[in-house]
Design an enzyme around this catalytic site. Structure first.
Site, PDB file in Angstrom:
ATOM      1  N   GLU A 135      27.418  47.287  49.749  1.00 56.94           N
ATOM      2  CA  GLU A 135      28.640  46.729  50.293  1.00 56.94           C
ATOM      3  C   GLU A 135      29.757  47.418  49.517  1.00 56.94           C
ATOM      4  OE1 GLU A 135      28.343  42.487  49.907  1.00 56.94           O
ATOM      5  OE2 GLU A 135      30.384  42.265  50.659  1.00 56.94           O
ATOM      6  N   ARG A 173      15.419  42.101  40.995  1.00 52.02           N
ATOM      7  CA  ARG A 173      16.573  42.897  40.608  1.00 52.02           C
ATOM      8  C   ARG A 173      16.503  43.235  39.132  1.00 52.02           C
ATOM      9  NH1 ARG A 173      21.159  40.954  43.129  1.00 52.02           N
ATOM     10  NH2 ARG A 173      22.546  41.683  41.528  1.00 52.02           N
ATOM     11  N   LYS A 232      28.850  42.833  40.669  1.00 50.03           N
ATOM     12  CA  LYS A 232      30.096  43.541  40.940  1.00 50.03           C
ATOM     13  C   LYS A 232      31.302  42.636  40.737  1.00 50.03           C
ATOM     14  CE  LYS A 232      28.461  45.269  44.775  1.00 50.03           C
ATOM     15  NZ  LYS A 232      28.295  45.916  46.081  1.00 50.03           N
TER      16      LYS A 232
HETATM   17  P1  ATP Z   1      25.952  42.544  42.944  1.00 51.87           P
HETATM   18  O1  ATP Z   1      25.220  41.235  43.018  1.00 51.87           O
HETATM   19  O2  ATP Z   1      25.772  43.272  41.690  1.00 51.87           O
HETATM   20  O3  ATP Z   1      27.372  42.440  43.343  1.00 51.87           O
HETATM   21  P2  ATP Z   1      25.066  43.193  45.486  1.00 51.87           P
HETATM   22  O4  ATP Z   1      23.677  42.798  45.790  1.00 51.87           O
HETATM   23  O5  ATP Z   1      26.102  42.328  46.029  1.00 51.87           O
HETATM   24  O6  ATP Z   1      25.225  43.454  43.964  1.00 51.87           O
HETATM   25  P3  ATP Z   1      25.121  45.329  47.309  1.00 51.87           P
HETATM   26  O7  ATP Z   1      26.136  46.384  47.469  1.00 51.87           O
HETATM   27  O8  ATP Z   1      24.990  44.313  48.378  1.00 51.87           O
HETATM   28  O9  ATP Z   1      25.407  44.642  45.938  1.00 51.87           O
HETATM   29  O10 ATP Z   1      23.725  45.960  46.979  1.00 51.87           O
HETATM   30  C1  ATP Z   1      23.188  47.080  47.598  1.00 51.87           C
HETATM   31  C2  ATP Z   1      21.707  47.080  47.369  1.00 51.87           C
HETATM   32  O11 ATP Z   1      21.418  47.153  45.983  1.00 51.87           O
HETATM   33  C3  ATP Z   1      21.060  45.819  47.904  1.00 51.87           C
HETATM   34  O12 ATP Z   1      19.875  46.184  48.609  1.00 51.87           O
HETATM   35  C4  ATP Z   1      20.723  45.047  46.663  1.00 51.87           C
HETATM   36  O13 ATP Z   1      19.566  44.281  46.869  1.00 51.87           O
HETATM   37  C5  ATP Z   1      20.512  46.140  45.621  1.00 51.87           C
HETATM   38  N1  ATP Z   1      20.817  45.654  44.284  1.00 51.87           N
HETATM   39  C6  ATP Z   1      21.944  45.044  43.868  1.00 51.87           C
HETATM   40  N2  ATP Z   1      21.868  44.694  42.576  1.00 51.87           N
HETATM   41  C7  ATP Z   1      20.653  45.097  42.147  1.00 51.87           C
HETATM   42  C8  ATP Z   1      19.960  45.004  40.895  1.00 51.87           C
HETATM   43  N3  ATP Z   1      20.512  44.439  39.821  1.00 51.87           N
HETATM   44  N4  ATP Z   1      18.714  45.517  40.821  1.00 51.87           N
HETATM   45  C9  ATP Z   1      18.154  46.104  41.893  1.00 51.87           C
HETATM   46  N5  ATP Z   1      18.740  46.218  43.086  1.00 51.87           N
HETATM   47  C10 ATP Z   1      19.977  45.710  43.236  1.00 51.87           C
HETATM   48 MG    MG Z   2      25.603  41.834  48.213  1.00 54.95          MG
END
Ligand code: ATP
Ligand code: MG
Length: 574
Positions: free
Chosen positions: A49, A275, A285
């Site tokens: 995102e 994760r 983020k």
């Molecule tokens: P955050 O929670 O850090 O804001 P997010 O999940 O909202 O991260 P996205 O941009 O939606 O961020 O994530 C893109 C991809 O990266 C998704 O498939 C998510 O599952 C994966 N992802 C995010 N954080 C992690 C992590 N700590 N470890 C492994 N994969 C991750």
């Molecule tokens: Mg997300």
């Protein structure tokens, strides 16, 4: 499919053939799916995102998805899940692409945006209304939340749930045409307000947002929710294995429901993995944005940030991040990985690949009294003892040099092998010197050491076989270059920054000493000529990356990492 990636991996492993394919439960599933003929081609994606910069957790997801597509000769998509124009920005899209490229992932023509599918998603929403599977709800966001029920209690049906199909179609079209204000109405799926899975209790599909979108501009004032977008986007792209993190496990039934009721071109299956969490850091983020916005760090690429751009600026090689992601593996249960595991991947890589140079962080001048004034000579210094192909460079030796203040003690303890009055030490690549006199200023600070060298010890050994245990680095005072060195420590003082007492938050755990700036270090001139972004070893001190803030007459170096865990402790003890 991606030659650059193979090249990058090739740095850590000798040839492409010796690259061992990691094994994990997702790859086992793929093996099965290929064997059974369910799929003949594997398609994965990384779906960020664009509401922030990528962090090392994302690197884990990238390595997993990209690695699978690469190893199975499949296809890798980069898809921006850009459904929320209030938080998304072009800057984030650009940074995400830059980070992926830096990691060696090439997506070729497979760059997609959920916003490309807005029309299709809208048409599907209309179809759901026509099938009696969606309705326009006039309740406020608070009312919707309050009637959603809890884990133990069912939710309550909305008073608008039984609107006629015609009325719903009319209202939804008017939502689209901009007739209503933000929050006045939403479109919801009509599933089951008593479902044990809260995600299935008539989730919101569309909300009104009078907001320009980075890509679609003002074309839309209603935007699909992430949950109504994500699975269908995977289906549109015919993703075979939709890999995501565990928090989406409870959303899978909803994604599967959409896939079942809509005429989608494919039926991707979602698999969840744990994760990545790391000690001494936060990895969301939202929290990283807070650190940036509150100026707790100097931007997203601050070298203390767990962002990919921060790690790049810090000097972590991309191959080391791949190595780390492989070492931690892919599990089904969440856990926290020790930061030192990441550091060991960094050290292992830099030890093999980083060129060696000399620099002193706390310079003191040493004058070699018996070395003729005006004379100089050059020594050949190996650029990397771990790499015979790295070659040598010339290092200039002069009567006046700088050594590091940490390598001198006026009253040393026993077994101190560096320089002290009357003691002899080896200057790396050069001569033995003995300290004859310590010069101090009026306040008693040491300003200069007067030394003598042994001309017989040229190259670092003496013909009489005299034993000199300590070897220290040095820089010629004649051509040494003044440098700024930024020494970093963990951004947080505790392993789990999120664990706080009531009334406090993670920022209360910020380490006030996470950045220490030294402005008057001295480094050999070759270091000043390195390209910004290059990581080198300052022998005996650690690895340092030339920063983009460098000026021609004032290079700036970020300490990537010390040579050994606890190196400082060893120094203090010796
Ligand atoms: P955050 O929670 O850090 O804001 P997010 O999940 O909202 O991260 P996205 O941009 O939606 O961020 O994530 C893109 C991809 O990266 C998704 O498939 C998510 O599952 C994966 N992802 C995010 N954080 C992690 C992590 N700590 N470890 C492994 N994969 C991750
Ligand atoms: Mg997300």
């Amino acid at each position: 499919m991606c030659p650059h990636f193979t090249k990058i991996m090739g740095n850590t492993m000798t040839t492409e053939e010796t690259v061992s394919k990691p094994s994990n439960f997702i790859r086992d599933i793929i093996d099965e799916d290929l064997k059974s003929g369910k799929y003949t081609k594997i398609i994965t994606r990384f779906p960020p995102e664009p509401n922030g910069y990528l962090h090392v957790g994302h690197a884990k997801s990238i390595c997993l998805n990209y690695g699978i597509a690469r190893d199975y000769n499949g296809e890798f998509h980069l898809r921006f899940d850009d459904t929320n124009p209030t938080k998304e920005e072009q800057e984030y899209i650009d940074s995400i692409k830059e980070d992926l490229k830096w990691l060696g992932c090439e997506w070729g023509e497979h760059e997609y945006y959920a916003s490309n599918y807005f029309q299709q998603l809208y048409d599907w929403a209309v179809l759901m209304i026509e099938k009696g599977l969606a309705y326009v709800d006039d309740q406020t966001a608070d009312e919707i939340r309050d009637t959603r029920g809890t884990l133990t209690e069912p939710g309550k049906n909305s008073p608008f749930r039984d609107r006629s199909i015609e009325e719903n179609l009319d209202l939804f079209k008017r939502m689209k045409s901009g007739e209503f204000k933000n929050g006045e109405k939403v479109l919801r799926a009509k599933i089951d307000m008593a479902s044990p899975n809260i995600n299935m209790r008539d989730p919101v599909l569309y909300r009104i947002l009078h907001e320009a979108h980075p890509r679609t501009g003002n074309a839309w004032c209603i935007y699909p929710m992430y949950d109504f977008t994500h699975g269908q986007s995977d289906a549109i792209e015919k993703i075979t294995h939709s890999i995501c993190t565990l928090e989406f496990q409870d959303h899978r039934p909803l994604y599967d429901w959409f896939i079942k009721v809509l005429p989608v071109p494919a039926e991707p299956h979602q698999y969840e993995f744990a994760r990545l969490n790391l000690t001494y850091t936060v990895m969301s983020k939202r929290k990283l944005l807070r650190l940036v916005k509150d100026n707790k760090v100097n931007g997203w690429d601050d070298p203390r940030m767990p962002t990919i751009s921060g790690m790049r600026r810090r000097g972590y090689p991309p191959e080391a991040l791949h190595d780390f992601c492989e070492r931690i593996g892919v599990a089904k249960a969440n856990s926290t990985v020790d930061f030192s595991l990441l550091e060991s991947s960094i050290r292992d890589n830099l030890n093999l690949h980083a060129p060696r140079f000399m620099g002193v962080i706390k310079p003191i001048k040493a004058v070699i009294e018996n070395y003729p004034v005006g004379q100089h000579e050059y020594f050949d210094a190996d650029n990397n003892p771990e790499d015979p192909n790295a070659g040598t460079r010339k290092v200039k030796f002069t009567r006046e040099i700088y050594i590091d203040a940490d390598d001198f003690m006026e009253n040393p303890p026993k077994k101190y092998f560096r320089l002290s009055p009357g003691a002899e030490v080896r200057l790396k690549h050069a001569y033995y010197i003995t300290c004859k006199e310590v010069i101090k200023d009026a306040q008693g600070n040491i300003t200069e050491l007067r030394c003598e060298y042994d001309p017989q010890s040229r190259g670092g050994s003496s013909p009489d076989g005299r034993r000199v245990k300590g070897t220290i680095q040095w820089v010629s005072a004649e051509d040494g270059v003044k440098a700024e060195i930024r020494l970093y420590d963990h951004l947080f003082t505790v392993e789990n920054p999120d664990k706080v007492e009531d009334g406090k938050d993670f920022t209360d755990n910020i380490n006030p000493d996470s950045l220490q700036v030294v402005t008057d270090a001295i480094v050999e001139p070759a270091l000043a000529e390195l390209e910004p972004g290059t990581t080198a070893q300052f022998i005996r001190l650690g690895y340092f990356c030339k920063d983009k803030d460098s000026k021609p007459d004032k290079p700036v170096f970020n300490r990537t990492i010390s040579l050994k865990d606890g190196w400082a402790k060893t120094l203090a003890k010796s």
